[in-house]
Design an enzyme around this catalytic site. Structure first.
Site, PDB file in Angstrom:
ATOM      1  N   ASP A  15       0.852  -1.183   0.000  1.00 55.01           N
ATOM      2  CA  ASP A  15       0.000   0.000   0.000  1.00 55.01           C
ATOM      3  C   ASP A  15       0.894   1.240   0.000  1.00 55.01           C
ATOM      4  O   ASP A  15       2.112   1.151   0.201  1.00 55.01           O
ATOM      5  CB  ASP A  15      -0.887  -0.039   1.250  1.00 55.01           C
ATOM      6  N   ASP A  17      -0.508   5.103   1.046  1.00 56.20           N
ATOM      7  CA  ASP A  17      -0.906   5.963   2.166  1.00 56.20           C
ATOM      8  C   ASP A  17      -0.840   5.189   3.477  1.00 56.20           C
ATOM      9  O   ASP A  17      -1.468   4.144   3.615  1.00 56.20           O
ATOM     10  CB  ASP A  17      -2.326   6.493   1.962  1.00 56.20           C
ATOM     11  N   ASP A 214      -1.616  -0.778   5.968  1.00 52.99           N
ATOM     12  CA  ASP A 214      -1.936  -0.239   7.296  1.00 52.99           C
ATOM     13  C   ASP A 214      -3.416  -0.333   7.618  1.00 52.99           C
ATOM     14  O   ASP A 214      -3.812  -0.037   8.748  1.00 52.99           O
ATOM     15  CB  ASP A 214      -1.509   1.231   7.387  1.00 52.99           C
TER      16      ASP A 214
END
Length: 335
Positions: A15, A17, A214
């Site tokens: 990922d 962000d 996250d």
């Protein structure tokens, strides 16, 4: 030398962000870790739900942050959405783009005709995040989707986006506004759906990839759905507390604090069940639960303690259809 966590996989599907950057700035240590992964011969493909920027722009931004990347190293939800549209409507179909110019360009590259108004008679709507999106654009989508035969594709449904100042509304909040108006759901192209991760794995030529993210509701859920190993990193949205309470579809295989821990050994978990109690041992930590109370032996800042707690708690709730929050854990020793 002990096996590093990274050594278990042949590619990293990462990922952006909350893992590589928050807002315009790199997360401390992330660029160095990602360069080291590549230097070790493990391909990294970045999987992003951000449909407001082209993959070329994303690759350029990563390179500026110290993570040399070309457009082929990025798979976006915009690409996934355009591919989905191309599979479901004929070439040359007018598609209302509720999102950025980058999204419109990807739609055009897929052989479709991006338009911006209901008067252009679109037969599909694609909605992706754009920080400049306003009421008028959302209303145009709602007017178009009043026709039940118009296909609606959302690039993603992330509720929030990590920014330097905190969490900001994501595409999911804008999709929710249109959904509330039209009383119909979109087809979701990006995370947490599996195809975007399978495309990334194919791009890397991988048979043993790991999804690194996250967020439980997008990265981990999507990686699990694709049948890949998953790692939750605690530099973005989710925390040890939300991971502990996660529903089965959103439970990661591994939990790390930072990307540097990819280069360290990872403690295996020993799990047992006796007399209705589930016990987990991880490193120097232990956890035990009867499904109601949770007792943890270890330091509160020791991730092995939380890994043990998750393993024991999840074993006690294997079929939960929603997040299950334990009572306040009881901590013993090492506090």
């Amino acid at each position: 030398m002990a096996e590093r966590l990274l050594d278990r996989f042949d590619a990293v599907l990462s990922d952006l962000d909350g893992v590589v950057y928050a807002g315009p700035h790199a997360i401390p240590g992330a660029p160095e870790a990602l360069r080291r992964i590549s230097a070790d011969g493990v391909p990294v493909v970045f999987v992003t739900n951000n449909a407001s920027r082209s993959v070329a722009t994303v690759a350029e931004h990563l390179t500026e942050l110290g993570v040399p990347t070309d457009p082929e190293g990025v798979v976006s939800a915009a690409q996934a959405g355009a591919e989905l549209l191309a599979q479901r409507v004929p070439a040359g179909t007018a598609v209302l783009v509720t999102g950025s110019q980058a999204l419109a360009d990807v739609v055009a590259d897929a052989g479709l005709v991006p338009v911006r108004a209901q008067s252009d008679e679109p037969r599909a709507v694609i909605q992706g995040f754009d920080p400049g999106l306003g009421w008028a654009e959302l209303a145009e989508a709602a007017y178009t989707l009043a026709d039940p035969d118009v296909l609606w594709v959302a690039t993603n449904t992330d509720r929030t986006i990590p920014q330097a100042r905190g969490l900001a509304p994501g595409n999911g909040t804008l999709v929710a506004a249109v959904r509330a108006t039209t009383a119909r759901p979109p087809v979701v192209a990006g995370k947490p759906e599996a195809p975007i991760f399978r495309t990334a794995a194919e791009r890397a030529g991988s048979t043993r990839p790991v999804v690194l993210g996250d967020r439980l509701d997008t990265d981990i859920r999507g990686g699990n759905a694709a049948g890949f190993a998953t790692i939750a990193v605690l530099t973005g949205v989710d925390t040890v507390h939300t991971i502990l309470a996660a529903c089965p579809e959103e439970r990661p295989d591994h939990i790390i604090g930072t990307l540097q821990e990819l280069f360290e050994p990872y403690s295996d978990i020993e799990l047992s069940c006796s007399a209705g109690k589930h016990t987990a041992h991880c490193g120097a930590a232990d956890a035990e639960t009867d499904g109601t109370r949770l007792r943890i032996r270890g330091a509160r800042d020791d991730l092995d303690a939380w890994r043990a707690a998750c393993a024991a708690w999840w074993a006690a709730h294997p079929d939960a259809d929603a997040p299950v929050v334990p009572a306040d854990p009881e901590w013993e020793a090492g506090e």
